[in-house]
Design an enzyme around this catalytic site. Structure first.
Site, PDB file in Angstrom:
ATOM      1  N   ARG A  91       6.689  59.782  64.641  1.00  0.00           N
ATOM      2  CA  ARG A  91       6.026  58.556  64.245  1.00  0.00           C
ATOM      3  C   ARG A  91       5.083  58.141  65.342  1.00  0.00           C
ATOM      4  O   ARG A  91       5.392  58.551  66.744  1.00  0.00           O
ATOM      5  CB  ARG A  91       7.087  57.704  64.016  1.00  0.00           C
ATOM      6  CG  ARG A  91       6.750  56.388  63.544  1.00  0.00           C
ATOM      7  CD  ARG A  91       6.296  56.313  62.302  1.00  0.00           C
ATOM      8  NE  ARG A  91       6.436  54.848  61.611  1.00  0.00           N
ATOM      9  CZ  ARG A  91       5.834  54.313  60.512  1.00  0.00           C
ATOM     10  NH1 ARG A  91       5.168  55.395  59.965  1.00  0.00           N
ATOM     11  NH2 ARG A  91       5.761  53.286  59.973  1.00  0.00           N
ATOM     12  N   THR A 364       0.241  58.328  51.991  1.00  0.00           N
ATOM     13  CA  THR A 364       1.210  59.218  52.610  1.00  0.00           C
ATOM     14  C   THR A 364       1.237  60.304  51.846  1.00  0.00           C
ATOM     15  O   THR A 364       1.083  60.399  50.775  1.00  0.00           O
ATOM     16  CB  THR A 364       2.599  58.092  52.899  1.00  0.00           C
ATOM     17  OG1 THR A 364       2.273  56.997  53.649  1.00  0.00           O
ATOM     18  CG2 THR A 364       3.534  59.083  53.425  1.00  0.00           C
ATOM     19  N   THR A 382       1.504  60.571  57.352  1.00  0.00           N
ATOM     20  CA  THR A 382       1.042  59.421  56.815  1.00  0.00           C
ATOM     21  C   THR A 382      -0.065  59.181  57.912  1.00  0.00           C
ATOM     22  O   THR A 382       0.002  59.166  59.068  1.00  0.00           O
ATOM     23  CB  THR A 382       1.768  58.265  56.473  1.00  0.00           C
ATOM     24  OG1 THR A 382       1.214  57.382  55.843  1.00  0.00           O
ATOM     25  CG2 THR A 382       2.447  57.637  57.757  1.00  0.00           C
ATOM     26  N   ASN A 384      -0.650  55.882  57.174  1.00  0.00           N
ATOM     27  CA  ASN A 384      -0.385  54.423  56.455  1.00  0.00           C
ATOM     28  C   ASN A 384      -1.358  54.361  55.353  1.00  0.00           C
ATOM     29  O   ASN A 384      -0.964  54.652  54.460  1.00  0.00           O
ATOM     30  CB  ASN A 384      -0.168  53.329  57.521  1.00  0.00           C
ATOM     31  CG  ASN A 384       0.296  52.319  57.049  1.00  0.00           C
ATOM     32  OD1 ASN A 384       1.211  52.293  56.149  1.00  0.00           O
ATOM     33  ND2 ASN A 384       0.071  51.126  57.509  1.00  0.00           N
ATOM     34  N   ASP A 406       2.640  48.379  60.109  1.00  0.00           N
ATOM     35  CA  ASP A 406       4.029  48.585  59.785  1.00  0.00           C
ATOM     36  C   ASP A 406       4.894  47.804  60.678  1.00  0.00           C
ATOM     37  O   ASP A 406       6.217  47.576  60.321  1.00  0.00           O
ATOM     38  CB  ASP A 406       4.664  50.209  59.626  1.00  0.00           C
ATOM     39  CG  ASP A 406       4.290  50.814  58.370  1.00  0.00           C
ATOM     40  OD1 ASP A 406       3.918  50.087  57.430  1.00  0.00           O
ATOM     41  OD2 ASP A 406       4.071  52.226  58.338  1.00  0.00           O
ATOM     42  N   SER A 435       9.518  52.247  59.412  1.00  0.00           N
ATOM     43  CA  SER A 435       8.832  53.018  58.342  1.00  0.00           C
ATOM     44  C   SER A 435       9.849  53.253  57.139  1.00  0.00           C
ATOM     45  O   SER A 435      11.052  52.655  57.342  1.00  0.00           O
ATOM     46  CB  SER A 435       8.739  54.720  58.755  1.00  0.00           C
ATOM     47  OG  SER A 435       8.373  55.297  57.607  1.00  0.00           O
ATOM     48  N   SER A 436       9.353  53.357  56.083  1.00  0.00           N
ATOM     49  CA  SER A 436       9.967  53.660  54.796  1.00  0.00           C
ATOM     50  C   SER A 436      10.041  55.150  54.418  1.00  0.00           C
ATOM     51  O   SER A 436      10.502  55.386  53.052  1.00  0.00           O
ATOM     52  CB  SER A 436       9.541  52.744  53.542  1.00  0.00           C
ATOM     53  OG  SER A 436       9.529  51.533  53.882  1.00  0.00           O
ATOM     54  N   GLY A 456       4.215  56.104  48.926  1.00  0.00           N
ATOM     55  CA  GLY A 456       4.401  54.798  48.406  1.00  0.00           C
ATOM     56  C   GLY A 456       4.676  53.642  49.183  1.00  0.00           C
ATOM     57  O   GLY A 456       5.122  52.865  48.347  1.00  0.00           O
ATOM     58  N   GLY A 457       4.339  53.650  50.504  1.00  0.00           N
ATOM     59  CA  GLY A 457       4.904  52.474  51.309  1.00  0.00           C
ATOM     60  C   GLY A 457       6.393  52.092  50.920  1.00  0.00           C
ATOM     61  O   GLY A 457       7.395  52.844  51.058  1.00  0.00           O
TER      62      GLY A 457
HETATM   63  O1  DON Z   1       5.820  54.540  57.196  1.00  0.00           O
HETATM   64  C1  DON Z   1       5.758  53.867  56.013  1.00  0.00           C
HETATM   65  O2  DON Z   1       6.628  53.282  55.614  1.00  0.00           O
HETATM   66  C2  DON Z   1       4.153  53.621  55.508  1.00  0.00           C
HETATM   67  N1  DON Z   1       3.358  53.848  56.757  1.00  0.00           N
HETATM   68  C3  DON Z   1       4.310  54.693  54.504  1.00  0.00           C
HETATM   69  C4  DON Z   1       2.588  54.385  53.719  1.00  0.00           C
HETATM   70  C5  DON Z   1       2.648  54.845  52.434  1.00  0.00           C
HETATM   71  O3  DON Z   1       3.535  55.465  51.948  1.00  0.00           O
HETATM   72  C6  DON Z   1       1.172  54.740  51.904  1.00  0.00           C
HETATM   73  N2  DON Z   1       1.212  55.264  50.450  1.00  0.00           N
HETATM   74  N3  DON Z   1       1.045  55.112  49.634  1.00  0.00           N
END
Ligand code: DON
Length: 556
Positions: A91, A364, A382, A384, A406, A435-436, A456-457
């Site tokens: 990360r 991501t 990602t 992000n 994040d 992170s998720s 998908g955040g």
């Molecule tokens: O680490 C995370 O949770 C976010 N930076 C992920 C970002 C993400 O999945 C964007 N995509 N759709």
């Protein structure tokens, strides 16, 4: 076209659709067919899943520049064929010149946009260091060979898909705003166009020749820091030199006969997935039926309580004590669900993060790989946001992340995914942002069963949650589990997001009547799950998400 690549392609069957064939020996499922092919070709040449990971990842950095990356970060969860598990955290980190209140104005209000767009949004990248770490520990083919297909792809070009062309066009104004009119991606790329990126090929060659130092030191480090500085950012050459990934114990828990292994902090993915599955375990969800009012209610209530805990307790374990075992304790989780009742929705405003007694302690991308020996690799990586900070290193051919968003810029103020955070996720130099991302591996009765994950955040965790249940509880095949309509709740805001046109109006009004807030204007596509399943008879099937251009490549 590279000779090795075209010869090996003959041995490989590529199929974007559902596959069931006893003879599938290995599979790579990723966001782009080029990357899946390159990964499977590495396995066909005798490489293992980790070699394939490196080649796939680097290929995505070329042909999927919205999320594939050299200057982002990610997480690997693996299971070797002998059943040992592990995870690598590569990360991004906050730069040494960062500070807790760096996104606040003099009155203490968050300055909109600076944690997402431009130089200050950028965290110290971890991807290349991560790939080298994996190679050192598990690689069997020379690095030189693993990076070559990505160099060829950047040199010979790749074909723009329709979805990709739309994505480039949607972001064009921002590319120009941040990088000027002559920036590489300011051109109109249409479906079918071929993109050749020679500066990127050159950066990859620097890494090919000089190893990790090819990215973190020398010309590339100078280019990167110069660009960051011009864009108002604070990353120094020292920050790059000091970056190192960390092998961490993954999170592991039981759900009925499944053993689930996923990413631990600084990702919230594993802990949250564990909380949700364990909260619903006492209920017979199978009986309620797939995407029925009851199963949606049950899952949403587990999601609501989990995301409340996420906001309070989770952050970088190198900086904060995380009460991980307490958060995943079954008595705690059972108590947490006591306020749930079938007649009325709980209100997020009534649900606070749980009180645990602390003992010391768009875009991501995800790809899943299984090799001939049965080694399993699950990676989510990602920048992000889509194309990260949009800051583009013209002479290096790549985008820089905006992972700093994040972090929690200020308690109570949501980030771009609407997520709230506390002191546990505040900014400190060298700290990793929460992170998720939820790269996950599932065993059933101690045998490898599923490899999965998604972008998908904030919706990542709930998409993984649903995909596992689709397969295990609702008896769907891998592709069907991936295709199936998704929904999401994250405590705050107190709404259920549904995928558009997938849920009938009776179901929606039934949920509304129980007090669930469903705002159709918030409906959107959720996640792009790329997954592999191995059934009880050892048959391998794949699920590449049709929501994107995702694709499975298999070796028979
Ligand atoms: O680490 C995370 O949770 C976010 N930076 C992920 C970002 C993400 O999945 C964007 N995509 N759709």
């Amino acid at each position: 076209m590279n000779k090795v690549l075209s010869i090996v392609t003959i041995l490989v069957f590529v199929n974007c659709n559902y596959q069931e064939d006893k003879s599938i020996k290995a599979a790579v499922v990723s966001a782009r067919i080029e990357a899946s092919n390159i990964g499977i070709e590495v396995i066909a040449k005798g490489g293992n899943a980790f070699d394939a990971m490196i080649a796939t990842d680097l290929a995505l950095s070329v042909c999927y520049p919205n999320a594939g990356n050299l200057a982002g970060g990610g997480f690997l969860v693996y299971r070797t064929s002998d059943g040992s598990f592990g995870s690598l955290d590569y990360r991004e980190k906050a730069p040494s010149l960062s500070s807790r209140d760096m996104y606040l104005d003099s009155e203490g209000n968050v300055i909109e946009g600076i944690s997402t767009l431009g130089g200050l949004a950028i965290g110290v990248p971890g991807t290349i260091a991560g790939l080298f770490e994996v190679h050192e520990k598990f690689g069997t083919l020379p690095w030189n060979e693993l990076i070559q297909p990505a160099i060829d792809l950047a040199t010979n070009g790749y074909v723009v898909t329709k979805k990709q062309s739309n994505s480039f066009k949607n972001k064009k104004e921002e590319f120009i705003k941040v990088n000027g009119e002559n920036t590489f991606y300011a051109k109109n790329y249409d479906e079918g166009d071929i993109i050749i990126n020679l500066p990127l090929a050159n950066t990859l060659k620097l890494i090919q020749q000089n190893g990790k130092a090819g990215f973190y030191k020398g010309i590339n480090a100078q280019r990167l820091t110069k660009r960051v500085k011009n864009a108002g950012g604070i990353i120094t050459e020292e920050d790059l030199k000091n970056y190192s990934p960390v092998w961490r114990d993954p999170v592991q828990f039981q759900y009925k006969e499944l053993t689930i292994t996923s990413m631990g902090p600084p990702s919230s993915g594993g802990v949250c997935l564990g909380q949700m599955l364990q909260m619903i375990e006492p209920f017979d969800i199978k009986k309620y039926g797939h995407n029925s009012v009851e199963s949606i209610q049950l899952m949403v209530e587990a999601e609501r309580r989990t995301y409340a805990d996420r906001s309070e307790y989770l952050g970088d374990p190198d900086f904060v004590n995380i009460p991980q075992s307490e958060l995943m304790d079954s008595t705690y989780l059972t108590n947490r669900m006591k306020s749930f009742n079938w007649d009325n929705a709980s209100l997020s405003s009534d649900i606070n993060p749980g009180k645990v007694i602390i003992n010391e302690s768009e875009e991501t991308t995800h790809y899943s790989i299984i090799d001939k020996e049965g080694n399993a690799v699950s990676v989510t990586t990602t920048l992000n946001g889509s194309y990260g900070s949009k800051v583009y290193v013209e002479d290096g051919g790549y985008f820089l992340n905006n992972e700093m968003d994040d972090f929690s810029s200020k308690p109570g103020v949501p980030n771009m995914f609407g997520l709230l955070g506390s002191e546990a996720n505040s900014i400190l130099p060298g700290k990793r942002m929460l992170s998720s991302m939820t790269p996950t591996i599932v065993d059933k009765n101690k045998k490898l069963y599923m490899i999965l994950g998604t972008p998908g955040g904030s919706t990542i965790i709930t998409s993984v949650f649903q995909t596992i249940l689709n397969a295990y509880e609702f008896d769907m095949g891998m592709q069907e589990s991936v295709n199936s309509a998704r929904f999401h709740h994250q405590w705050m805001p107190d709404v259920i997001i549904l995928e558009p046109k997938q849920f009938d109006s009776d179901l929606i009004s039934n949920l509304n009547n129980k007090g669930y807030n469903i705002e159709e204007r918030l409906s959107r596509i959720i996640g792009r799950v790329d997954a592999i399943m191995i059934d009880d008879n050892g048959i391998i099937t794949t699920g590449a998400d049709p929501r994107g251009d995702d694709s499975s490549s298999t070796l028979r």
